[in-house]
Design a protein around this motif. Structure first.
Motif, mmCIF file in Angstrom:
data_model
loop_
_atom_site.group_PDB
_atom_site.id
_atom_site.type_symbol
_atom_site.label_atom_id
_atom_site.label_comp_id
_atom_site.label_asym_id
_atom_site.label_seq_id
_atom_site.Cartn_x
_atom_site.Cartn_y
_atom_site.Cartn_z
ATOM 1 N N ALA A 62 7.729 3.607 3.102
ATOM 2 C CA ALA A 62 7.335 2.668 1.804
ATOM 3 C C ALA A 62 8.610 2.711 1.176
ATOM 4 C CB ALA A 62 6.279 2.517 1.620
ATOM 5 N N GLY A 63 8.141 3.918 0.886
ATOM 6 C CA GLY A 63 9.359 4.850 -0.611
ATOM 7 C C GLY A 63 10.511 4.462 -0.932
ATOM 8 N N PRO A 64 10.940 4.768 0.303
ATOM 9 C CA PRO A 64 12.447 4.445 0.591
ATOM 10 C C PRO A 64 13.218 2.505 0.825
ATOM 11 C CG PRO A 64 12.675 5.823 2.088
ATOM 12 C CD PRO A 64 11.105 5.854 1.018
ATOM 13 N N ILE A 65 12.409 2.272 0.907
ATOM 14 C CA ILE A 65 12.277 0.669 1.346
ATOM 15 C C ILE A 65 12.283 0.454 -0.272
ATOM 16 C CG2 ILE A 65 11.552 -1.566 1.996
ATOM 17 C CD1 ILE A 65 10.203 0.000 4.385
ATOM 18 N N VAL A 66 10.903 0.051 -0.855
ATOM 19 C CA VAL A 66 10.967 -0.487 -2.397
ATOM 20 C C VAL A 66 12.248 0.102 -3.259
ATOM 21 C CG1 VAL A 66 9.491 -0.054 -4.144
ATOM 22 C CG2 VAL A 66 8.762 -0.310 -1.900
ATOM 23 N N LYS A 92 0.902 -1.376 0.480
ATOM 24 C CA LYS A 92 0.218 -0.081 0.263
ATOM 25 C C LYS A 92 0.943 1.168 -0.310
ATOM 26 C CE LYS A 92 -3.454 2.089 2.638
ATOM 27 N NZ LYS A 92 -4.593 2.640 3.639
ATOM 28 N N GLY A 93 1.528 1.364 0.552
ATOM 29 C CA GLY A 93 2.788 2.562 0.350
ATOM 30 C C GLY A 93 3.669 2.944 -0.272
ATOM 31 N N ALA A 94 3.884 1.682 -1.280
ATOM 32 C CA ALA A 94 4.353 1.419 -2.771
ATOM 33 C C ALA A 94 3.813 2.182 -3.303
ATOM 34 C CB ALA A 94 5.298 0.371 -2.725
ATOM 35 N N VAL A 95 2.746 1.840 -3.568
ATOM 36 C CA VAL A 95 1.571 2.318 -4.626
ATOM 37 C C VAL A 95 1.685 3.563 -4.160
ATOM 38 C CG1 VAL A 95 -1.026 2.792 -5.404
ATOM 39 C CG2 VAL A 95 0.206 0.928 -4.563
ATOM 40 N N LEU A 96 1.347 4.629 -2.462
ATOM 41 C CA LEU A 96 0.613 5.551 -2.474
ATOM 42 C C LEU A 96 2.426 6.399 -2.570
ATOM 43 C CD1 LEU A 96 -0.659 5.317 0.657
ATOM 44 C CD2 LEU A 96 -2.514 5.965 -1.039
ATOM 45 N N ALA A 128 4.035 6.340 -5.495
ATOM 46 C CA ALA A 128 4.807 6.295 -6.981
ATOM 47 C C ALA A 128 5.159 4.957 -7.296
ATOM 48 C CB ALA A 128 3.951 7.570 -7.114
ATOM 49 N N GLU A 129 5.364 3.971 -6.443
ATOM 50 C CA GLU A 129 6.757 3.040 -6.964
ATOM 51 C C GLU A 129 6.124 1.679 -7.059
ATOM 52 O OE1 GLU A 129 9.893 3.295 -6.791
ATOM 53 O OE2 GLU A 129 9.739 5.597 -5.863
ATOM 54 N N GLY A 130 4.676 1.455 -7.331
ATOM 55 C CA GLY A 130 4.428 0.900 -7.437
ATOM 56 C C GLY A 130 4.305 -0.508 -6.329
ATOM 57 N N PRO A 131 3.646 -2.101 -6.847
ATOM 58 C CA PRO A 131 4.003 -2.592 -5.571
ATOM 59 C C PRO A 131 5.493 -3.004 -6.121
ATOM 60 C CG PRO A 131 2.394 -2.990 -7.013
ATOM 61 C CD PRO A 131 2.457 -2.628 -7.554
#
Length: 342
Positions: free
Chosen positions: A328-332, A42-46, A48-51
């Motif tokens: 989530a963004g930095p993790i992805v 969910k965080g990745a989609v928010l 804008a990184e995608g799953p």
């Protein structure tokens, strides 16, 4: 090749009455893993990184063993006192409660009228020394009587501040204190984590992204101090972490042991120079993460990116922390970026 390591905290044991066969444990671990990954997706989609594309996910599960060991320690009256430091687990819990309450604005000298004028003066003097960090041995500044009084007052302050029952708050901090003071428990937990790391390495994954939640953030920090040669942490993400507490930092493994001035682990090497090496997420209502941000508290803390979240379902929920796009963004990006061929 980058693997994702999920390090859980307390309270993750299998429910009573549930089977304990390897298949039962595997299903429980799979359910926990899905909860974490759902939040991250969910965080990745928010963001804008995608799953996220995941090559390997490991959740070292020590929940059953942790709960059993804590129950045994409770039955025995807690871990034996650490004779080297002169401190027992009850004193450690009291210090943690005081540290947490102070991080949320608590001032003992304003809240202990029952101790009388002399007592208030003594507390005020100690609090001033604590605030200006003049102590050589900061864990022995209180008399046993004053520490107990201040800890009780701090606990009530935390209960009002967070809306949690006092016994719930005590349980959170008790388990962290047990981990920090009981060598057997710490060795058990670290053994489970390092077996997961070894499994990832055997599968060809020497780059790791590590997420630690609650007590798991302390476990993850410790694990970063003793990784196998060649293993690199591309990102450490801590959520709902008690690492802001001075007394917790003094008990961590690695360089600076015994002091509150601890370094960012050397094993952390961001996948690119501009990327953070450590992301720390906190909700200001989370009773475990009341001392924040972490950046100013660690040597090399410029590598830490502190992110304030607003967790909708519960201030301490790991899935809510991971659903925040700034977490989530930095993790992805670390998972995908570190896996790209150079």
């Amino acid at each position: 090749m980058t693997a994702l390591l999920l390090v859980h905290g307390r309270g993750q044991q299998m429910p009573l009455g549930m089977g304990r066969s390897p298949e039962d444990v595997a299903r429980h671990v799979a359910a926990l893993t899905r909860l974490w990954l759902a939040g991250l997706a969910k965080g990745a989609v928010l963001a804008a990184e995608g799953p996220p594309t995941l090559e390997a996910v490991h959740l070292p599960f020590y929940g059953n063993d942790l709960a059993a060991r804590v129950a045994d320690l409770d039955a025995a009256g807690g871990p034996p006192p650490d004779l080297a430091s002169g401190q027992d687990v009850d004193a450690l819990i009291q210090h943690m409660l005081i540290d947490a309450a102070e991080g949320a604005g608590y001032r003992a000298e304003d809240r202990l009228p029952q101790t009388g004028a002399d007592g208030r003066a003594a507390v005020a003097e100690i609090q001033e020394i604590r605030r200006t960090e003049q102590l050589v041995h900061p864990e022995v500044e209180w008399s046993d009587f004053l520490r107990l009084q201040v800890a009780r007052s701090a606990l009530q302050f935390l209960a009002v501040k967070t809306g949690l029952a006092a016994w719930v708050i005590e349980q959170f901090y008790r388990d962290v204190a047990y981990y920090l003071t009981d060598v057997g428990l710490r060795t058990l937990v670290q053994g489970v984590v390092h077996r997961s790391v070894a499994s990832a390495v055997d599968d060809g994954h020497t780059d790791l992204v590590v997420i630690g939640h609650s007590l798991g953030s302390v476990v993850a920090y410790d694990a970063c101090q003793s990784l196998p040669p060649g293993v690199v942490i591309r990102l450490l993400a801590t959520t709902g972490s008690p690492l802001g507490l001075r007394v917790v930092r003094r008990h961590l493994s690695g360089p600076g042991a015994g002091t509150e001035h601890r370094p960012v682990p050397e094993a952390i090497q961001p996948w690119e120079p501009a990327a953070p090496g450590w992301v720390n997420a906190y909700d200001v209502r989370d009773v475990i993460a009341l001392v924040h941000p972490l950046g100013p508290l660690f040597t090399g803390g410029e590598a830490i990116r502190d992110e304030r979240t607003n967790n909708p379902s519960s201030p301490h929920a790991v899935e809510d922390y991971l659903a925040d796009p700034e977490v989530a963004g930095p993790i992805v990006r670390a998972l995908t970026g570190a896996s790209r061929p150079s």
